[in-house]
Design a protein around this motif. Structure first.
Motif, short mmCIF file in Angstrom:
data_model
loop_
_atom_site.label_atom_id
_atom_site.label_comp_id
_atom_site.label_asym_id
_atom_site.label_seq_id
_atom_site.Cartn_x
_atom_site.Cartn_y
_atom_site.Cartn_z
N ASP A 65 -37.52 63.00 2.74
CA ASP A 65 -36.62 62.37 1.76
C ASP A 65 -37.32 61.98 0.45
O ASP A 65 -36.78 61.21 -0.32
CB ASP A 65 -35.92 61.15 2.38
CG ASP A 65 -36.89 60.09 2.85
OD1 ASP A 65 -38.07 60.14 2.47
OD2 ASP A 65 -36.46 59.20 3.62
N GLY A 66 -38.50 62.54 0.20
CA GLY A 66 -39.17 62.27 -1.08
C GLY A 66 -39.76 63.56 -1.61
O GLY A 66 -40.43 64.28 -0.86
N ALA A 67 -39.48 63.87 -2.87
CA ALA A 67 -39.95 65.15 -3.41
C ALA A 67 -40.35 65.00 -4.86
O ALA A 67 -39.83 64.14 -5.59
CB ALA A 67 -38.83 66.19 -3.31
N SER A 68 -41.30 65.86 -5.29
CA SER A 68 -41.55 66.02 -6.72
C SER A 68 -41.58 67.51 -7.00
O SER A 68 -41.95 68.31 -6.13
CB SER A 68 -42.86 65.35 -7.13
OG SER A 68 -43.95 65.96 -6.48
N GLY A 69 -41.16 67.88 -8.19
CA GLY A 69 -41.12 69.30 -8.50
C GLY A 69 -40.56 69.53 -9.88
O GLY A 69 -40.59 68.64 -10.75
N ILE A 70 -40.01 70.73 -10.07
CA ILE A 70 -39.58 71.13 -11.40
C ILE A 70 -38.10 71.54 -11.37
O ILE A 70 -37.66 72.20 -10.42
CB ILE A 70 -40.51 72.26 -11.91
CG1 ILE A 70 -40.29 72.54 -13.37
CG2 ILE A 70 -40.38 73.52 -11.13
CD1 ILE A 70 -41.52 73.16 -14.02
N VAL A 71 -37.36 71.13 -12.39
CA VAL A 71 -35.94 71.47 -12.46
C VAL A 71 -35.82 72.96 -12.80
O VAL A 71 -36.39 73.42 -13.79
CB VAL A 71 -35.23 70.63 -13.54
CG1 VAL A 71 -33.76 71.04 -13.67
CG2 VAL A 71 -35.35 69.14 -13.23
N VAL A 72 -35.06 73.70 -11.96
CA VAL A 72 -34.91 75.14 -12.22
C VAL A 72 -33.49 75.51 -12.64
O VAL A 72 -33.24 76.59 -13.16
CB VAL A 72 -35.33 76.00 -11.00
CG1 VAL A 72 -36.82 75.94 -10.79
CG2 VAL A 72 -34.58 75.59 -9.74
N GLU A 73 -32.52 74.62 -12.39
CA GLU A 73 -31.15 74.92 -12.80
C GLU A 73 -30.39 73.60 -12.88
O GLU A 73 -30.65 72.68 -12.09
CB GLU A 73 -30.48 75.84 -11.76
CG GLU A 73 -29.24 76.52 -12.30
CD GLU A 73 -28.71 77.62 -11.36
OE1 GLU A 73 -29.37 77.94 -10.35
OE2 GLU A 73 -27.62 78.13 -11.66
N VAL A 74 -29.47 73.49 -13.84
CA VAL A 74 -28.70 72.24 -13.97
C VAL A 74 -27.20 72.55 -13.94
O VAL A 74 -26.76 73.61 -14.41
CB VAL A 74 -29.04 71.47 -15.27
CG1 VAL A 74 -30.50 71.09 -15.31
CG2 VAL A 74 -28.66 72.27 -16.50
N GLY A 75 -26.41 71.61 -13.41
CA GLY A 75 -24.95 71.75 -13.42
C GLY A 75 -24.40 71.57 -14.83
O GLY A 75 -25.10 71.03 -15.72
N ASP A 76 -23.11 71.96 -15.01
CA ASP A 76 -22.58 71.96 -16.39
C ASP A 76 -22.29 70.56 -16.93
O ASP A 76 -22.03 70.42 -18.12
CB ASP A 76 -21.34 72.87 -16.50
CG ASP A 76 -20.28 72.49 -15.48
OD1 ASP A 76 -20.42 71.41 -14.87
OD2 ASP A 76 -19.33 73.27 -15.30
N ALA A 77 -22.34 69.52 -16.08
CA ALA A 77 -22.09 68.17 -16.60
C ALA A 77 -23.38 67.33 -16.65
O ALA A 77 -23.34 66.11 -16.90
CB ALA A 77 -21.05 67.46 -15.73
N VAL A 78 -24.51 67.98 -16.44
CA VAL A 78 -25.79 67.24 -16.48
C VAL A 78 -26.12 66.88 -17.92
O VAL A 78 -26.02 67.72 -18.82
CB VAL A 78 -26.91 68.09 -15.84
CG1 VAL A 78 -28.28 67.57 -16.20
CG2 VAL A 78 -26.73 68.12 -14.33
N GLU A 79 -26.51 65.60 -18.13
CA GLU A 79 -26.74 65.14 -19.50
C GLU A 79 -28.21 64.83 -19.80
O GLU A 79 -28.65 64.91 -20.94
CB GLU A 79 -25.93 63.86 -19.77
CG GLU A 79 -24.43 64.14 -19.83
CD GLU A 79 -23.61 62.86 -19.83
OE1 GLU A 79 -24.19 61.76 -19.70
OE2 GLU A 79 -22.38 62.99 -19.92
N ARG A 80 -28.93 64.41 -18.78
CA ARG A 80 -30.27 63.87 -19.04
C ARG A 80 -31.38 64.89 -18.79
O ARG A 80 -32.29 65.02 -19.59
CB ARG A 80 -30.47 62.63 -18.14
CG ARG A 80 -31.70 61.82 -18.39
CD ARG A 80 -31.68 60.55 -17.56
NE ARG A 80 -31.41 60.79 -16.15
CZ ARG A 80 -32.33 61.02 -15.23
NH1 ARG A 80 -33.61 61.01 -15.56
NH2 ARG A 80 -31.99 61.24 -13.97
N LEU A 81 -31.30 65.59 -17.68
CA LEU A 81 -32.40 66.49 -17.31
C LEU A 81 -32.15 67.90 -17.81
O LEU A 81 -31.00 68.30 -18.02
CB LEU A 81 -32.57 66.49 -15.78
CG LEU A 81 -32.96 65.15 -15.16
CD1 LEU A 81 -33.03 65.25 -13.64
CD2 LEU A 81 -34.30 64.64 -15.71
N LYS A 82 -33.26 68.65 -17.97
CA LYS A 82 -33.11 70.05 -18.39
C LYS A 82 -34.10 70.93 -17.60
O LYS A 82 -35.07 70.40 -17.01
CB LYS A 82 -33.32 70.19 -19.90
CG LYS A 82 -34.66 69.70 -20.38
CD LYS A 82 -34.76 69.85 -21.88
CE LYS A 82 -36.17 69.56 -22.37
NZ LYS A 82 -36.87 68.42 -21.77
#
Ligand code: NAP
Length: 362
Positions: A65-82
């Motif tokens: 239940d704990g992870a670190s990593g890199i964002v590879v895809e975002v949903g169409d309503a995501v505002e903060r992360l890229k």
């Protein structure tokens, strides 16, 4: 970069059965969710409670239940992360956001940006148990957590004795640091002597060896008054609940990090747990006993929005909270690393540190 359609995940198939790698769908993030390629995860006692004790699992179940990593895809309503952001978070709600797998898809508010100059393998020790501490203090002990913390803030009961049983555990280290940050001065903790200096640095006024025969008397003598609040970070019937029950009196509140461990596993015997800390030992009349359930922290709407996205990254960036020390668990394969970590937990090897291992290769 787009993730593949399926990926590998580590799952338990039942109490004490060997862990297995399974193929699970890589979920395209809808709406406000993001998909993360998991670089590092941490193993916690919950993995052991689930893999060996079958606690709250429905096999085959992905663990972690704990992870670190890199964002590879975002949903169409995501505002903060890229895409490309390096993030860390506590995610647990369903198979698709459990941590011991190559990709997880979960709401963006469950992730924070990794502060500059902090390593992904260090911050992965933080989110689940720092969330646990913030939930415990506010929900279970009814203490205030003003945010942003006003300059020169002093809590009303800043001198009240607060007992953190098991200060060198991951939960205990974060509990001490957050209570110090909030301004509490009279923190009493138990741990092996080799950790006492670290725990003093984290805010403990008094450190006591929990293996001393007179541990209860020492705490009663040194506390400087009634211990009004206690956090049992260990929740062992004999190892923590029994001594704590001899310290607290009417009007005290204790938050117990569930499950209560009635019996540890041995080579031949399965572990035994209870979810009823109020019944596990005899408490003095008037002691409030609360079982901590961090999985409900999203009921606090302020924390839902701000805790993982903003508060935890800022506490790390400011240095008010430092990550647990890490013991890197090696192994040729994902499965081997997961099994090696579980074996270290079985043998109670972690002492003042968190087990951390690589998931997807860079
Ligand atoms: N319900 C929830 O929401 C929730 C959330 C988080 C965690 N938890 C539970 O909380 C427990 C602790 O988790 P964790 O990850 O913090 O554990 P951890 O870091 O793996 O705990 C290891 C530490 O426990 C200490 N310890 C062992 N027995 C002790 C005793 N009798 N008295 C005092 N300290 C003792 C050891 O201290 P020394 O090295 O000093 O000897 C060691 O450093 C687990 O059972 C976990 O499942 C529950």
């Amino acid at each position: 970069m787009s993730p593949s359609k399926t990926h590998k995940a580590v799952a338990t198939f039942g109490p004490r059965k060997p862990l297995q790698l399974i193929d699970v769908p890589t979920v395209k993030p809808p709406g406000k969710e993001v998909c993360i390629k998991v670089a590092w995860t941490a193993s916690t006692p919950l993995d052991l409670h689930q893999a060996d004790g079958g606690l709250l699992v429905n096999p085959p179940q992905v663990l972690g239940d704990g992870a670190s990593g890199i964002v590879v895809e975002v949903g169409d309503a995501v505002e903060r992360l890229k895409v490309g952001d390096e993030v860390f978070g506590f995610t647990w709600r369903s198979q698709q956001d459990k941590a011991h797998q190559e990709y997880i898809t979960a709401p963006e508010n469950l992730f924070g940006l990794i502060p500059k100059r902090m390593a992904a393998e260090a911050v992965v020790t933080v989110p689940n148990n720092l969330v646990c501490v913030c939930h415990t203090l506010t929900h279970d002990l009814h203490l205030l957590f003003p945010w942003p913390l006003p300059e020169n803030y002093v809590p009303e009961e800043f001198e009240v004795p607060i007992l953190i049983w098991g200060g060198s555990s991951s939960v205990g280290q974060y509990a001490l640091q957050v209570l110090k940050y909030l301004g509490y001065k009279n923190l009493i903790t138990t741990a092996s002597p080799k950790h006492h200096q670290m725990l003093k640095d984290y805010g403990a006024r008094i450190t006591v060896d929990y293996n001393s025969v007179d541990v209860v008397d020492q705490i009663l003598k040194l506390a400087g008054g009634k211990v009004k609040y206690a956090i049992d970070c260990i929740a062992s019937r004999e190892g923590s609940l029994e001594p704590i029950s001899k310290i607290l009196e009417a009007g005290s509140i204790v938050a117990v990090s569930l499950p209560v461990i009635i019996r540890d596993a041995t080579d031949t015997v399965l572990p035994e747990y209870s979810m009823e800390p109020d019944k596990a030992v005899k408490w003095a009349d008037g002691v409030e006993v609360v079982g901590t359930r961090t999985h409900f922290y999203l009921e606090n709407k302020f924390f839902e929005e701000h805790l993982q996205a903003e508060i935890i990254p800022l506490l790390l960036a400011s240095g008010d909270v430092v990550p647990n020390r890490q013991r890197i668990v090696n192994g040729e394969t994902l499965l081997e690393r997961a099994e090696n970590a579980l074996d270290l937990l079985r043998r109670k090897v972690p002492s003042g540190e968190r087990l951390v291992w690589r998931v997807a290769e860079p």
